[in-house]
Design an enzyme around this catalytic site. Structure first.
Site, short mmCIF file in Angstrom:
data_model
loop_
_atom_site.label_atom_id
_atom_site.label_comp_id
_atom_site.label_asym_id
_atom_site.label_seq_id
_atom_site.Cartn_x
_atom_site.Cartn_y
_atom_site.Cartn_z
N PHE A 123 -121.71 55.31 -1.15
CA PHE A 123 -122.77 56.26 -1.53
C PHE A 123 -123.27 56.90 -0.23
CE2 PHE A 123 -127.43 56.72 -2.11
CZ PHE A 123 -127.56 57.31 -3.35
N GLY A 124 -122.84 58.13 0.05
CA GLY A 124 -123.14 58.75 1.34
C GLY A 124 -124.34 59.66 1.31
N THR A 126 -127.54 58.78 3.61
CA THR A 126 -128.22 58.72 4.90
C THR A 126 -127.38 59.35 6.01
OG1 THR A 126 -129.32 56.69 4.22
CG2 THR A 126 -129.31 57.18 6.57
N GLU A 369 -132.52 51.40 0.55
CA GLU A 369 -132.91 51.94 -0.76
C GLU A 369 -134.36 52.45 -0.76
OE1 GLU A 369 -130.84 52.21 -3.29
OE2 GLU A 369 -129.36 50.62 -3.23
N THR A 371 -137.65 52.75 2.33
CA THR A 371 -138.48 51.85 3.12
C THR A 371 -139.76 51.46 2.38
OG1 THR A 371 -139.70 53.68 4.14
CG2 THR A 371 -137.66 52.95 5.25
#
Length: 388
Positions: A123-124, A126, A369, A371
């Site tokens: 899952f790209g 960040t 997921e 902060t």
């Protein structure tokens, strides 16, 4: 809302617990020390049906509920957090976007192997300069004829560079809106695509068994039909995906807290000082009592949120419950590992004892997921406060 785990959920919990204690516990210390990603274990998890818990039976799944997935993540996380996050990311971040937003052809192409545990997806989202502010994405995808050409970079991507990783979905700028804001879309990049570069794995503080890499894209070309969902809906798609992921991370954190509680109860009953078990001392016993409160409270918040998801609750209500569960459990897990390390004393500082591994692994729960600061912002907004 009232809820309780069903008898079927508790039976399933026992099945996963027995699997984790038989297949994970005997090897986890060595895997952690060697930073080894156990592909064979992933395939065994697939054979047990863990990757297909929420997938329809037409793709080989169990057509089950989100709560069952949380139970599985909690029980794996109780033995090792890296194995728990491998399942969480594989389903919540790998399978879920394709299952939720993909076309029938995309689902038929990629889901069967992912559901069977024969392949993993990443899952790209960040990037080096875009973490909590995901709208600051710099990766670009330009349509050149019947192909997307992707350039950019992603970081901290789980399950992105293993030998069985089949694809990574990435958010990318595909244009500019009339108001000047970026148009973000989601593109599927299969592993092995020319120009899709998996950089060397990170040397992490914790989650040593988990597969985590930075990724680079240099004129990576994929067919136009690799667009996932509607063009321009990438940001909304990934935000929705993260809501599910936050509850799953909460389940992982509950597993961490429960592990600390179990380890401390056992140790405090066996370790003696001044001729008596340390569990007879209020200074130790009271801290362990706090762990029991954290475990029960965290579990209640987590499975309440999961029940809302399964019941089809309004998105706003589920988002609030997910943020609350994630915030409480992740911060409690960090506290729980600190307490457990203290209870074990000098032994807690030694890698041969599991509490040292849990101590290292816990901190990322407050970051991944979303902060803790992001969760507080979401909760405040859910209360009607105009916080920025």
């Amino acid at each position: 809302m009232t809820f309780a785990l069903s008898r079927e959920h508790e039976t399933f919990r026992q099945t996963v617990r027995e699997f984790a204690e038989a297949e994970v516990a005997p090897h986890v210390a060595a895997w952690d020390k060697d930073h080894h990603f156990p592909v064979d274990l992933v395939k065994k998890m697939g054979s047990l049906g863990l990757f297909g818990l929420t997938a329809p039976d037409e793709f080989g799944g169990a057509d089950g509920d989100f709560t069952s997935l949380c139970v599985a993540i909690e029980e794996l996380g109780r033995v090792d957090q890296s194995i728990g996050i491998t399942l969480e990311a594989a389903v919540g971040l790998g399978i879920n976007p394709i299952l939720t937003f993909g076309t029938q052809e995309q689902k038929e192409r990629w889901l069967p192997d992912l559901v069977a545990g024969q392949a993993l997806a990443g899952f790209g989202l960040t990037e080096p300069g875009a973490g909590s502010d995901a709208s600051a994405t710099k990766t670009k995808a330009e349509l050149d004829g019947d192909e997307w050409v992707v350039n950019g970079a992603k970081q901290f991507i789980t399950n992105s560079g293993s030998e069985i990783t089949s694809l990574v979905t990435v958010t990318a700028r595909t244009g500019t809106r009339e108001n000047g804001s970026p148009e973000l879309s989601t593109i599927v990049l299969p592993s092995g695509t020319p120009g899709f570069i998996v950089e060397p794995a990170y040397d992490k503080l914790g989650w040593h068994i988990s597969d985590t890499h930075p990724l680079s894209f240099v004129d990576a070309r994929v067919p136009a039909d690799h667009l996932l969902g509607e063009r321009g809906r990438g940001y909304a798609q990934f935000l929705a995906t993260l809501d599910d992921g936050r509850v799953a991370i909460a389940a992982l954190a509950v597993g961490c807290i429960q592990a600390c509680l179990d380890l401390c109860v056992q140790y405090a009953g066996e370790r003696t000082t001044f001729g008596v078990p340390i569990g007879t001392k209020q200074g130790v016993a009271f801290q362990i009592s706090d762990l029991a409160v954290m475990a029960q409270a965290g579990r209640a918040l987590t499975y309440q949120a999961a029940a809302l998801k399964d019941a089809g609750a309004p998105a706003k209500e589920f988002k609030q419950a997910a943020a609350i569960a994630k915030l409480y459990t992740s911060e409690s897990a960090v506290t729980a590992t600190r307490i457990a390390t203290q209870v074990f004393g000098g032994y807690g500082f030694m890698e041969e004892y599991p509490v040292a591994r849990f101590y290292r692994d816990a901190k990322i729960l407050e970051i991944g997921e979303g902060t803790s600061e992001v969760q507080r912002m979401l909760i405040a907004r859910g209360l009607g406060l105009p916080v920025e």
